[in-house]
Motif scaffolding. Structure first.
Motif, PDB file in Angstrom:
ATOM      1  N   MET A 157     -71.941 -48.009 -12.128  1.00 47.55           N
ATOM      2  CA  MET A 157     -73.029 -48.763 -12.721  1.00 47.55           C
ATOM      3  C   MET A 157     -73.124 -48.423 -14.205  1.00 47.55           C
ATOM      4  N   TYR A 159     -75.315 -48.639 -17.681  1.00 46.22           N
ATOM      5  CA  TYR A 159     -76.737 -48.771 -18.003  1.00 46.22           C
ATOM      6  C   TYR A 159     -76.974 -48.435 -19.468  1.00 46.22           C
ATOM      7  N   VAL A 270     -79.095 -52.755 -16.761  1.00 41.11           N
ATOM      8  CA  VAL A 270     -78.076 -52.175 -15.894  1.00 41.11           C
ATOM      9  C   VAL A 270     -77.283 -53.287 -15.227  1.00 41.11           C
ATOM     10  N   ALA A 272     -73.691 -53.830 -12.340  1.00 42.38           N
ATOM     11  CA  ALA A 272     -72.548 -53.275 -11.616  1.00 42.38           C
ATOM     12  C   ALA A 272     -71.337 -53.303 -12.523  1.00 42.38           C
ATOM     13  N   CYS A 273     -70.570 -52.211 -12.503  1.00 46.51           N
ATOM     14  CA  CYS A 273     -69.573 -52.010 -13.547  1.00 46.51           C
ATOM     15  C   CYS A 273     -68.246 -51.541 -12.961  1.00 46.51           C
ATOM     16  N   VAL A 297     -72.572 -45.789  -8.348  1.00 45.38           N
ATOM     17  CA  VAL A 297     -73.083 -47.010  -7.744  1.00 45.38           C
ATOM     18  C   VAL A 297     -73.881 -46.662  -6.489  1.00 45.38           C
TER      19      VAL A 297
END
Length: 427
Positions: A157, A159, A270, A272-273, A297
């Motif tokens: 994630m 942010y 933020v 999802a990454c 995550v």
């Protein structure tokens, strides 16, 4: 690279955008050709997002004066739709076509339309790849390998530390990870953020749906190609609708102008990454260097995206295309791509190379990405993605978008999602 949405991409408002892009892509021939003067070979590569190819193009052309590389980056879904169209037509496909894992089963079932890379000697690469990655692009009978993997999309994630600080939330990556061990906790943190700041927490419901779905044992289809909406899709859909109803989503369509602006404007805090997302953030919001960081995550692990390079059989320069493809997956190029745009190689031996293992990304507050993403990739047990996974995902994403746009009531959304998924799966 995707996934790409990137490698990803993964646009939520796919319908109209995809049709426009297909029309644009089909407006002219995409087949490579030889220039009249000097017999120079032109190789066209179709992809989406940022595959880290710009600098590599210059490097390869300098070493191969007779080769000119044409990079054609388009919208994620449209590129796959256009490739399918050109395969059916029997002409017009690029010399090298990128395919995302979400569409790979669809295309490997048409293996006769691609060059069998085993005939070119690609079998020697099998031992270098994550076993599941090699199998994803292998035909069902194991006799035809249609692609070589570029990247995998282990999840984390990303942010904004400055926005978290303004909301009274911790900014240290370990402390942030501890905030949301589950998606229930993630939604709670999002509600705290929106209450405090009066701003949205996440970019899009679809970009919440996809990572949650990627964590489930079974996705849209089982390995008998049967639609399984009441399993993983229902879990991911329910969390997504809860987040939308809680007012967390900025309702921004991935890879569109407003979404790109959101990375700098603070429209969301933020997202999802997967590894391939890092390059897009860096390219889109260069002025935010040091303001982003990377946490775990919710739910632990998962995969979203990861691509392959393939060679459609109809191309005029198959041998030259394979030489380029083979060069692109060599360690030197894969490491360069990882360091530049974040795409994590599919070859696990590279994870112990100090160039990756010790790499900390300065843009993301020196996050140890060379440790974060390889750890996730090595522990993955990816879902089976069916032949109709791509269009089915698009159909469900469109329903989520309708809820976000308030053109569909949340209590009617699941029934509509099932209806549209069944339609896509049976088309």
């Amino acid at each position: 690279m995707k996934r790409s949405w990137t490698h990803w991409a993964r646009a939520a408002t796919v319908g109209a955008v995809s049709l426009v892009m297909v029309a644009a892509c089909s407006g002219k021939s995409t087949t490579g050709g030889s220039d009249a003067a000097g017999g120079q070979v032109t190789l066209k590569i179709n992809f989406w997002g940022d595959f880290g190819l710009t600098d590599l193009k210059t490097k390869y052309e300098a070493a191969h004066p007779n080769v000119k590389i044409q990079l054609n980056s388009g919208e994620y879904n449209a590129q796959h739709e256009d490739l399918q169209k050109k395969l059916v037509a029997g002409n017009g496909a690029p010399d090298i076509a990128a395919i995302d894992e979400g569409f790979m089963v669809q295309f490997r079932s048409q293996s006769d339309k691609f060059v069998n890379l085993l005939d070119k000697g690609a079998g020697s690469y099998e031992s270098k790849y994550l076993p599941w990655k090699w199998k994803q692009s292998l035909s069902a009978d194991g006799k035809t390998q249609i692609g070589l993997g570029t990247d995998v999309g282990g999840l984390a994630m990303c942010y904004r530390t400055d926005l978290f600080k303004a909301a009274g939330l911790p900014t240290d990556r370990d402390q942030v990870s501890a905030l949301w061990p589950t998606w229930d906790k993630f939604i709670e943190v999002g509600q705290q953020y929106t209450t405090k700041t009066k701003k949205k927490f996440i970019d899009s419901g679809t970009n919440l749906f996809n990572p949650i779905l990627g964590q489930q044992p079974v996705g849209f289809f089982n390995d008998q190609e049967q639609l399984q909406m009441d399993g993983g899709p229902k879990v991911a859909f329910d969390y997504t609708i809860r987040a939308i109803q809680a007012g967390l989503s900025a309702n921004l369509a991935s890879f569109q102008a407003d979404w790109d602006k959101g990375f700098t404007s603070g429209s969301f805090a933020v997202l999802a990454c997967p590894a391939w997302m890092l390059g897009h953030i860096k390219d889109t919001a260069p002025g935010t260097q040091g303001k982003w960081d990377i946490a775990a995550v919710p739910g632990g692990g998962g995969n979203w995206g990861g691509s392959f390079l393939t060679i459609p059989k109809q191309g005029k320069h198959v041998d030259e295309a394979y030489k380029l493809l083979e060069w692109l997956v060599q360690p030197e190029q894969q490491i360069e791509i990882f360091k530049k745009v974040g795409n994590l190689p599919s070859q696990p031996a590279l994870y112990s190379d100090p160039a990756i293992a010790d790499f900390k990304n300065p843009f993301f507050n020196n996050a140890p990405v060379g440790q974060i993403f390889p750890k996730m990739a090595q522990g993955l047990t990816p879902q089976y993605l069916g032949k109709k996974n791509g269009p089915t995902r698009v159909a469900v994403e469109n329903v989520i978008t309708r809820v976000q746009n308030k053109s569909l009531k949340p209590d009617a959304a699941w029934g509509e999602a099932v209806k549209q998924a069944e339609k896509a799966a049976n088309s």
